[in-house]
Motif scaffolding. Structure first.
Motif, PDB file in Angstrom:
ATOM      1  N   ALA A 213       0.821  -1.343  -0.043  1.00 21.03           N
ATOM      2  CA  ALA A 213       0.081  -0.084   0.145  1.00 21.03           C
ATOM      3  C   ALA A 213       0.903   1.288  -0.026  1.00 21.03           C
ATOM      4  CB  ALA A 213      -0.946  -0.043   1.199  1.00 21.03           C
ATOM      5  N   GLY A 214       1.779   1.395   0.736  1.00 25.67           N
ATOM      6  CA  GLY A 214       2.793   2.368   0.708  1.00 25.67           C
ATOM      7  C   GLY A 214       3.467   2.808  -0.517  1.00 25.67           C
ATOM      8  N   LEU A 215       3.999   1.721  -1.365  1.00 29.07           N
ATOM      9  CA  LEU A 215       4.564   1.956  -2.686  1.00 29.07           C
ATOM     10  C   LEU A 215       3.614   2.472  -3.656  1.00 29.07           C
ATOM     11  CD1 LEU A 215       6.962   1.531  -4.208  1.00 29.07           C
ATOM     12  CD2 LEU A 215       6.650  -0.663  -4.887  1.00 29.07           C
ATOM     13  N   LEU A 216       2.203   1.938  -3.387  1.00 31.46           N
ATOM     14  CA  LEU A 216       1.140   2.300  -4.532  1.00 31.46           C
ATOM     15  C   LEU A 216       0.833   3.868  -3.854  1.00 31.46           C
ATOM     16  CD1 LEU A 216      -0.784   1.515  -6.614  1.00 31.46           C
ATOM     17  CD2 LEU A 216      -2.488   0.808  -4.815  1.00 31.46           C
ATOM     18  N   ARG A 217       0.867   4.354  -2.788  1.00 27.28           N
ATOM     19  CA  ARG A 217       0.395   5.740  -2.627  1.00 27.28           C
ATOM     20  C   ARG A 217       1.701   6.468  -3.123  1.00 27.28           C
ATOM     21  NH1 ARG A 217      -0.879   3.345   2.901  1.00 27.28           N
ATOM     22  NH2 ARG A 217       1.145   4.161   3.275  1.00 27.28           N
ATOM     23  N   TRP A 218       2.988   6.136  -2.947  1.00 29.66           N
ATOM     24  CA  TRP A 218       3.982   6.758  -3.488  1.00 29.66           C
ATOM     25  C   TRP A 218       3.856   7.100  -4.997  1.00 29.66           C
ATOM     26  CZ3 TRP A 218       7.321   4.777  -7.221  1.00 29.66           C
ATOM     27  CH2 TRP A 218       8.003   5.808  -7.884  1.00 29.66           C
ATOM     28  N   ALA A 219       3.468   6.149  -5.669  1.00 25.70           N
ATOM     29  CA  ALA A 219       3.229   6.246  -7.034  1.00 25.70           C
ATOM     30  C   ALA A 219       2.207   7.261  -7.367  1.00 25.70           C
ATOM     31  CB  ALA A 219       3.043   4.676  -7.851  1.00 25.70           C
ATOM     32  N   GLU A 220       0.959   7.063  -6.726  1.00 25.83           N
ATOM     33  CA  GLU A 220       0.081   8.037  -6.998  1.00 25.83           C
ATOM     34  C   GLU A 220       0.406   9.364  -6.596  1.00 25.83           C
ATOM     35  OE1 GLU A 220      -2.893   6.225  -4.203  1.00 25.83           O
ATOM     36  OE2 GLU A 220      -3.749   4.966  -5.935  1.00 25.83           O
ATOM     37  N   GLU A 221       1.292   9.513  -5.625  1.00 27.68           N
ATOM     38  CA  GLU A 221       1.577  11.152  -5.410  1.00 27.68           C
ATOM     39  C   GLU A 221       2.606  11.721  -6.326  1.00 27.68           C
ATOM     40  OE1 GLU A 221       3.227  10.966  -1.529  1.00 27.68           O
ATOM     41  OE2 GLU A 221       1.193  10.575  -0.361  1.00 27.68           O
ATOM     42  N   VAL A 222       3.482  10.630  -6.819  1.00 29.21           N
ATOM     43  CA  VAL A 222       4.276  10.946  -8.036  1.00 29.21           C
ATOM     44  C   VAL A 222       3.709  11.511  -9.313  1.00 29.21           C
ATOM     45  CG1 VAL A 222       6.216  10.296  -9.418  1.00 29.21           C
ATOM     46  CG2 VAL A 222       6.374   9.964  -7.111  1.00 29.21           C
ATOM     47  N   LEU A 223       2.607  10.659  -9.779  1.00 27.60           N
ATOM     48  CA  LEU A 223       2.015  11.172 -11.023  1.00 27.60           C
ATOM     49  C   LEU A 223       0.924  12.010 -10.764  1.00 27.60           C
ATOM     50  CD1 LEU A 223       1.635   7.037 -12.418  1.00 27.60           C
ATOM     51  CD2 LEU A 223       3.375   8.986 -12.888  1.00 27.60           C
ATOM     52  N   SER A 224       0.503  12.124  -9.654  1.00 27.77           N
ATOM     53  CA  SER A 224      -0.561  13.154  -9.297  1.00 27.77           C
ATOM     54  C   SER A 224      -0.361  13.806  -8.124  1.00 27.77           C
ATOM     55  CB  SER A 224      -1.862  12.296  -9.252  1.00 27.77           C
ATOM     56  OG  SER A 224      -2.232  11.562 -10.292  1.00 27.77           O
TER      57      SER A 224
END
Length: 403
Positions: A213-224
């Motif tokens: 979940a933390g890696l997914l949150r990081w990716a969402e913040e980088v792209l959006s």
């Protein structure tokens, strides 16, 4: 002994279905360098990995791959740059790395990666999972301050063998680990790589249970990336107020000091007006009082910082406007309403106030008719509550407010 390349080690490190994302990230590290007698595995800010062969010889392939993934996460999450932003001193670098390790490991360890020794987890720092390195580090720093003053218990002992993760984790320069050295990735190349990896994380994250979940949150913040609406609202208010308070005009209310030499002629004096501010709160049935109170408190804080807190007038409005309230605290506001929505009525009522407000802040969910233009001589800043709020008219200065 040669240091194994990251690709195969990462592939064998964590055999779960979501390993494609971390495997891709690890395989993109520009270079793995044997760093004998260093006693650690580290990364620098140019995306190069330095490993002591004597240390890695005692690890299994799965452990080595897990360590490589851990260090790449330092680079993906820009821990080096964030350490500088957090004001980490050289003597605090070890504590920052522990905090950054806790941010990473609470995702990797539950995902099944085999990190050697006893990896640092949030519970080792007496903190909960899912926080940022800055939050863990702030808790460590405050605990150290209490310990130094004799007012608290000792800081938590370091768990396992502590390893220096390098300048890529704490931003502190090391010999041979600077951005000016030959090799590695430049800043723009690293940014592009982060975005590409984030896209692949999002793609794998569509399958439930495949990405931490933390890696997914990081990716969402980088792209959006989310915009700090408080900073945007503060900037809009400063701009609107500065335009008014900076408008110097002549007034006969106070005669000029030069009138004494002008004979019977009365000369006007220059004056700099102090702007009046009004806040129109949408109190229709679609609004919640808790959300409005939160945003109103933010507006109050911003105006107080500008020295205008005593001049805030609040108008509660659904399709009609209730009595105007002059308040010095958000707790004094009575949010009366619950019917339909017409912010045009609230803006018109604000324009009719005397003295007329120079700036009017409108807090609404956006589902309202708007006037065709702003009232003459008044600037309107709109706080749109919620990500789904419709756009405000172009003649306003709109800020999206996330709860």
């Amino acid at each position: 002994m040669a240091v194994p390349g990251p690709g195969r080690a990462a592939e064998e490190a964590a055999p779960g279905p979501g390993n494609g994302t971390v495997r891709v990230a690890t395989a993109r590290v520009a270079e793995v360098i044997a760093d004998r007698d260093s006693g650690t595995v580290s990364v620098d800010e140019s995306w190069r990995m330095h490993a002591d062969p004597e240390l890695t010889a005692g690890w299994t392939v799965a452990q080595l791959g897990s360590v490589l993934i851990h260090h790449v996460c330092h680079l993906l999450r820009t821990h080096g740059e964030r350490a500088q932003g957090a004001g980490v001193r050289p003597d605090e670098a070890a504590d920052w790395i522990r905090a950054a390790d806790a941010e990473i490991n609470d995702d990797l360890v539950p995902a099944g990666l085999d990190l050697p020794g006893t990896p640092v987890l949030p519970r080792d720092l007496r903190a909960q999972d899912g926080l940022l390195a800055e939050q863990y580090f702030d808790a460590i720093r405050r605990r150290a301050a209490r310990t130094a003053s004799g007012a608290g218990a000792d800081s938590p002992a370091r768990s396992g063998q502590w390893l220096d993760c390098g300048s890529g984790a704490d931003g502190m320069p090391r010999p041979g680990q600077g951005r000016g050295d030959d090799g590695g990735l430049s800043g723009w190349q690293a940014d592009l790589l982060r975005r590409q990896i984030a896209q692949e994380v999002i793609a794998h994250g569509k399958q439930a249970g495949t990405v931490p979940a933390g890696l997914l949150r990081w990716a969402e913040e980088v792209l959006s990336p989310k915009v700090n609406w408080r900073a945007v609202l503060a900037a809009e208010l400063r701009r609107a107020i500065a335009e008014v308070s900076g408008a110097v005009d002549y007034s006969y209310r106070r005669p000029s000091r030069r009138s004494a030499v002008a004979g019977p002629v009365v000369l006007p004096a220059l004056r700099r007006p102090v702007p009046e501010v009004a806040v129109v709160c949408d109190t229709s049935g679609s609004m919640t009082e808790d959300l409005l109170a939160m945003v109103l408190a933010e507006v109050e804080g911003l105006l107080r910082a500008l020295g205008l807190a005593r001049q805030v007038r609040v108008l509660a409005c659904d399709t009609a406007v209730a009595a105007t309230q002059r308040v010095s605290s958000a707790r004094q506001v009575q949010l009366v309403g619950g019917g339909g929505t017409d912010m045009g009525a609230g803006i018109g009522a604000a324009a009719a106030l005397r003295p007329r407000p120079a700036v009017t802040v409108v807090l609404t969910d956006g589902y309202t008719p708007w006037p065709a233009a702003a009232p003459k001589g008044m600037r309107v800043v709109v706080g749109l509550l919620g990500a789904a709020a419709p756009d405000a008219p172009p003649w306003t200065r709109a800020v999206r407010v996330e709860p």
